[in-house]
Write an enzyme that holds these catalytic residues in place. Structure first.
Site, PDB file in Angstrom:
ATOM      1  N   GLY A  43      22.109 -29.090  -0.837  1.00 48.28           N
ATOM      2  CA  GLY A  43      23.389 -29.573  -1.357  1.00 48.28           C
ATOM      3  C   GLY A  43      23.835 -28.895  -2.643  1.00 48.28           C
ATOM      4  O   GLY A  43      24.501 -29.514  -3.482  1.00 48.28           O
TER       5      GLY A  43
ATOM      6  N   MET B 152      13.579 -16.773  -4.647  1.00 46.41           N
ATOM      7  CA  MET B 152      13.214 -15.408  -4.258  1.00 46.41           C
ATOM      8  C   MET B 152      14.268 -14.767  -3.345  1.00 46.41           C
ATOM      9  O   MET B 152      15.102 -15.466  -2.775  1.00 46.41           O
ATOM     10  CB  MET B 152      11.854 -15.406  -3.577  1.00 46.41           C
ATOM     11  CG  MET B 152      10.732 -15.414  -4.597  1.00 46.41           C
ATOM     12  SD  MET B 152       9.122 -15.290  -3.831  1.00 46.41           S
ATOM     13  CE  MET B 152       8.176 -14.757  -5.247  1.00 46.41           C
TER      14      MET B 152
ATOM     15  N   GLU C 216      25.931 -26.757  -5.288  1.00 51.81           N
ATOM     16  CA  GLU C 216      27.381 -26.537  -5.468  1.00 51.81           C
ATOM     17  C   GLU C 216      27.732 -25.056  -5.298  1.00 51.81           C
ATOM     18  O   GLU C 216      28.791 -24.710  -4.787  1.00 51.81           O
ATOM     19  CB  GLU C 216      27.814 -27.018  -6.857  1.00 51.81           C
ATOM     20  CG  GLU C 216      28.188 -28.496  -6.930  1.00 51.81           C
ATOM     21  CD  GLU C 216      27.016 -29.428  -6.706  1.00 51.81           C
ATOM     22  OE1 GLU C 216      25.881 -29.063  -7.057  1.00 51.81           O
ATOM     23  OE2 GLU C 216      27.239 -30.524  -6.152  1.00 51.81           O
TER      24      GLU C 216
ATOM     25  N   ASP D  99      11.610 -14.021   3.441  1.00 53.07           N
ATOM     26  CA  ASP D  99      12.974 -13.509   3.208  1.00 53.07           C
ATOM     27  C   ASP D  99      13.916 -13.628   4.413  1.00 53.07           C
ATOM     28  O   ASP D  99      15.121 -13.490   4.257  1.00 53.07           O
ATOM     29  CB  ASP D  99      12.912 -12.034   2.785  1.00 53.07           C
ATOM     30  CG  ASP D  99      12.447 -11.867   1.344  1.00 53.07           C
ATOM     31  OD1 ASP D  99      12.254 -12.884   0.664  1.00 53.07           O
ATOM     32  OD2 ASP D  99      12.266 -10.715   0.907  1.00 53.07           O
TER      33      ASP D  99
ATOM     34  N   THR E 196       7.719 -13.139   6.873  1.00 54.19           N
ATOM     35  CA  THR E 196       8.262 -13.001   5.513  1.00 54.19           C
ATOM     36  C   THR E 196       9.116 -14.220   5.200  1.00 54.19           C
ATOM     37  O   THR E 196       9.830 -14.722   6.079  1.00 54.19           O
ATOM     38  CB  THR E 196       9.113 -11.726   5.362  1.00 54.19           C
ATOM     39  OG1 THR E 196       9.814 -11.786   4.106  1.00 54.19           O
ATOM     40  CG2 THR E 196      10.134 -11.528   6.455  1.00 54.19           C
TER      41      THR E 196
ATOM     42  N   GLU F 296      17.134 -14.050  -6.649  1.00 56.73           N
ATOM     43  CA  GLU F 296      16.749 -13.129  -7.734  1.00 56.73           C
ATOM     44  C   GLU F 296      17.537 -11.823  -7.690  1.00 56.73           C
ATOM     45  O   GLU F 296      17.823 -11.230  -8.735  1.00 56.73           O
ATOM     46  CB  GLU F 296      15.240 -12.864  -7.717  1.00 56.73           C
ATOM     47  CG  GLU F 296      14.769 -12.296  -6.389  1.00 56.73           C
ATOM     48  CD  GLU F 296      13.256 -12.150  -6.273  1.00 56.73           C
ATOM     49  OE1 GLU F 296      12.583 -11.989  -7.283  1.00 56.73           O
ATOM     50  OE2 GLU F 296      12.769 -12.188  -5.120  1.00 56.73           O
TER      51      GLU F 296
ATOM     52  N   CYS G 236       0.836  -1.204   0.000  1.00 51.61           N
ATOM     53  CA  CYS G 236       0.000   0.000   0.000  1.00 51.61           C
ATOM     54  C   CYS G 236       0.875   1.260   0.000  1.00 51.61           C
ATOM     55  O   CYS G 236       1.324   1.720   1.061  1.00 51.61           O
ATOM     56  CB  CYS G 236      -0.895  -0.036   1.247  1.00 51.61           C
ATOM     57  SG  CYS G 236      -1.825   1.466   1.543  1.00 51.61           S
TER      58      CYS G 236
HETATM   59  N1  ADP Z   1       9.112   3.183   4.757  1.00 44.24           N
HETATM   60  C1  ADP Z   1       7.817   2.878   4.905  1.00 44.24           C
HETATM   61  N2  ADP Z   1       6.968   3.768   5.469  1.00 44.24           N
HETATM   62  C2  ADP Z   1       5.670   3.494   5.639  1.00 44.24           C
HETATM   63  N3  ADP Z   1       5.103   2.332   5.248  1.00 44.24           N
HETATM   64  C3  ADP Z   1       5.887   1.399   4.681  1.00 44.24           C
HETATM   65  C4  ADP Z   1       7.281   1.625   4.484  1.00 44.24           C
HETATM   66  N4  ADP Z   1       7.802   0.533   3.883  1.00 44.24           N
HETATM   67  C5  ADP Z   1       6.776  -0.320   3.696  1.00 44.24           C
HETATM   68  N5  ADP Z   1       5.629   0.195   4.194  1.00 44.24           N
HETATM   69  C6  ADP Z   1       4.282  -0.390   4.125  1.00 44.24           C
HETATM   70  O1  ADP Z   1       4.344  -1.793   4.291  1.00 44.24           O
HETATM   71  C7  ADP Z   1       3.887  -2.441   3.097  1.00 44.24           C
HETATM   72  C8  ADP Z   1       4.618  -3.741   2.905  1.00 44.24           C
HETATM   73  O2  ADP Z   1       5.997  -3.494   2.763  1.00 44.24           O
HETATM   74  P1  ADP Z   1       6.918  -4.444   1.870  1.00 44.24           P
HETATM   75  O3  ADP Z   1       8.308  -3.952   2.006  1.00 44.24           O
HETATM   76  O4  ADP Z   1       6.339  -4.551   0.515  1.00 44.24           O
HETATM   77  O5  ADP Z   1       6.716  -5.900   2.488  1.00 44.24           O
HETATM   78  P2  ADP Z   1       7.283  -6.591   3.822  1.00 44.24           P
HETATM   79  O6  ADP Z   1       6.604  -6.000   4.975  1.00 44.24           O
HETATM   80  O7  ADP Z   1       6.906  -8.015   3.615  1.00 44.24           O
HETATM   81  O8  ADP Z   1       8.762  -6.358   3.838  1.00 44.24           O
HETATM   82  C9  ADP Z   1       4.094  -1.403   2.006  1.00 44.24           C
HETATM   83  O9  ADP Z   1       3.288  -1.617   0.884  1.00 44.24           O
HETATM   84  C10 ADP Z   1       3.703  -0.122   2.735  1.00 44.24           C
HETATM   85  O10 ADP Z   1       2.313  -0.011   2.837  1.00 44.24           O
HETATM   86  O1  FBP Z   2       4.757 -10.526  -4.346  1.00 43.33           O
HETATM   87  P1  FBP Z   2       5.683  -9.887  -5.302  1.00 43.33           P
HETATM   88  O2  FBP Z   2       5.301  -8.478  -5.552  1.00 43.33           O
HETATM   89  O3  FBP Z   2       5.868 -10.682  -6.534  1.00 43.33           O
HETATM   90  O4  FBP Z   2       7.089  -9.765  -4.579  1.00 43.33           O
HETATM   91  C1  FBP Z   2       8.139 -10.673  -4.661  1.00 43.33           C
HETATM   92  C2  FBP Z   2       9.015 -10.460  -3.462  1.00 43.33           C
HETATM   93  O5  FBP Z   2       8.288 -10.810  -2.292  1.00 43.33           O
HETATM   94  C3  FBP Z   2       9.035 -11.744  -1.523  1.00 43.33           C
HETATM   95  O6  FBP Z   2       8.584 -13.052  -1.861  1.00 43.33           O
HETATM   96  C4  FBP Z   2       8.796 -11.517  -0.049  1.00 43.33           C
HETATM   97  O7  FBP Z   2       9.191 -10.221   0.305  1.00 43.33           O
HETATM   98  P2  FBP Z   2       8.477  -9.411   1.452  1.00 43.33           P
HETATM   99  O8  FBP Z   2       8.226 -10.375   2.572  1.00 43.33           O
HETATM  100  O9  FBP Z   2       9.436  -8.317   1.807  1.00 43.33           O
HETATM  101  O10 FBP Z   2       7.182  -8.877   0.926  1.00 43.33           O
HETATM  102  C5  FBP Z   2      10.474 -11.546  -1.991  1.00 43.33           C
HETATM  103  O11 FBP Z   2      11.291 -12.672  -1.753  1.00 43.33           O
HETATM  104  C6  FBP Z   2      10.269 -11.277  -3.442  1.00 43.33           C
HETATM  105  O12 FBP Z   2      11.342 -10.568  -3.978  1.00 43.33           O
HETATM  106 MG    MG Z   3      10.488  -7.337   3.138  1.00 44.60          MG
END
Ligand code: ADP
Ligand code: FBP
Ligand code: MG
Length: 321
Positions: free
Chosen positions: A188, A172, A190, A130, A128, A225, A75
């Protein structure tokens, strides 16, 4: 102290185990006599006032499911102070006294700003695939995603070995190599190529050629990626080695699926902690795991620090290759 109601949301990329965590938050709060609202589709739903009351039955039959029953989104509007204020007003008018956010580094950053600007108590849970949230070894969903990758690697190894091929597997992780590193070691591989570590493509190709000359039947290269494009790498590696090379891009298959026992257990434990802490007056904390034990991390520390890839894992991947 929270007397009446909390809200819960999932945000950012979905991850297997988010449902288990949300279920634990809801059931714990209800057990404590506190009402729970569910915010649909992350910050998007908070802004659009898409908020529903949850009962114990709302979280039935979800512990075994990937995804998130609340929905999630990214968002951009929440990145503005006006957007966050609008979201807060929707919580305030329902009498929501505290918020549990299940999401990654971005979502928790958004939560820290909401807390700072409005004073609403916030408890975060790292959700997440990640595994890139600072202060915790563990994030909800990484184990399931790593198991999905390892399953793919097992299958790809069979066919790679049958044909004496090089198999490149793109996984990812735009900015973080944790998932690639953990699954690469467990599968495993390489070579594990991650955004955090420079690699010498020429040297890698020379080494693979030498290994094949000595009788090796396959080579598996896992590439996150963020470390480059798997397809492009495949072409270069085939050209440089002269060895038949195939590329698989695993994509969003890594994000779905039934959570592992580890993800269900840890998510459930974190969910209970989050609800209890919020209800008893805690704010600006993230619950995670360090060395197998639940820990609480300051929310601002968590979002202001960058979790770095464990160099021990980088070393181990090299030693075992
Ligand atoms: N710097 C920020 N300031 C405010 N809201 C943020 C910020 N970074 C991310 N968000 C909010 O959190 C949402 C999810 O962040 P995102 O980085 O896409 O995923 P994740 O939380 O999985 O790392 C964004 O779409 C935004 O609404
Ligand atoms: O859902 P999208 O927009 O394809 O995003 C892909 C990205 O989201 C992830 O799967 C998870 O990332 P976040 O948990 O930060 O949203 C990453 O590994 C990948 O790069
Ligand atoms: Mg993230």
């Amino acid at each position: 102290m929270i007397k009446k109601a909390i809200a819960i949301m999932t945000s950012g990329g979905d991850s297997p185990g988010m449902n288990a965590a949300a279920r634990a938050v809801v059931r714990t709060a209800l057990y404590e006599g506190v009402q729970v609202y569910g915010i649909k589709d992350g910050y998007d739903g908070m802004l659009k006032d898409d908020i529903i009351e949850l009962t114990s039955r709302s979280v039935s039959d979800i512990i075994q499911r990937g995804g998130t029953f609340l929905g999630t989104a990214r968002c951009p509007e929440f990145k503005t102070p006006e957007g966050r204020r609008k979201g807060y007003e929707n919580l305030k008018k329902r009498g929501v006294e505290g918020l549990v956010i299940i999401g990654g580094d971005g979502s928790l950053t958004g939560g820290s700003l909401l807390s700072k600007e409005t004073g609403i108590p916030i408890v975060g849970l790292p959700g997440t695939i990640d595994n890139d949230v600072w202060g915790t070894d563990y994030t909800i969903g990484c184990d399931t995603a790593a198991n999905t990758i390892v399953d793919a690697l097992n299958k790809l190894r069979d066919t790679a070995s049958a044909h004496r091929r090089i198999m490149i597997v793109e996984v990812m992780g735009h900015k973080s190599g944790w998932l690639a590193m953990e699954s690469g070691i467990a599968g495993g591989a390489e070579y594990v190529l991650v955004p955090e570590v420079k690699y010498d493509l020429d040297q890698m190709c020379e080494d693979i050629k030498a290994q094949y000359a000595a009788g090796k039947r396959y080579s598996i290269i896992v590439i996150a990626e963020g470390a480059g494009d798997g397809m492009g790498l495949g072409k270069i590696v085939e050209e440089k080695t002269g060895i038949d090379t195939r590329v698989s891009v695993l994509g969003h298959i890594q994000r779905g699926g039934s959570p592992t026992v580890e993800d269900r257990m840890k998510a459930s434990m974190l969910g209970e902690k989050a609800a209890l802490a919020l209800i008893s007056g805690a704010s600006d904390v993230v619950f995670g795991f360090e060395q197998g034990k639940v820990v609480s991390i300051n929310l601002f520390d968590s979002v202001n620090n960058k979790k770095t890839l464990d160099p021990e894992l980088v070393r181990l991947a090299r030693v075992l290759a």
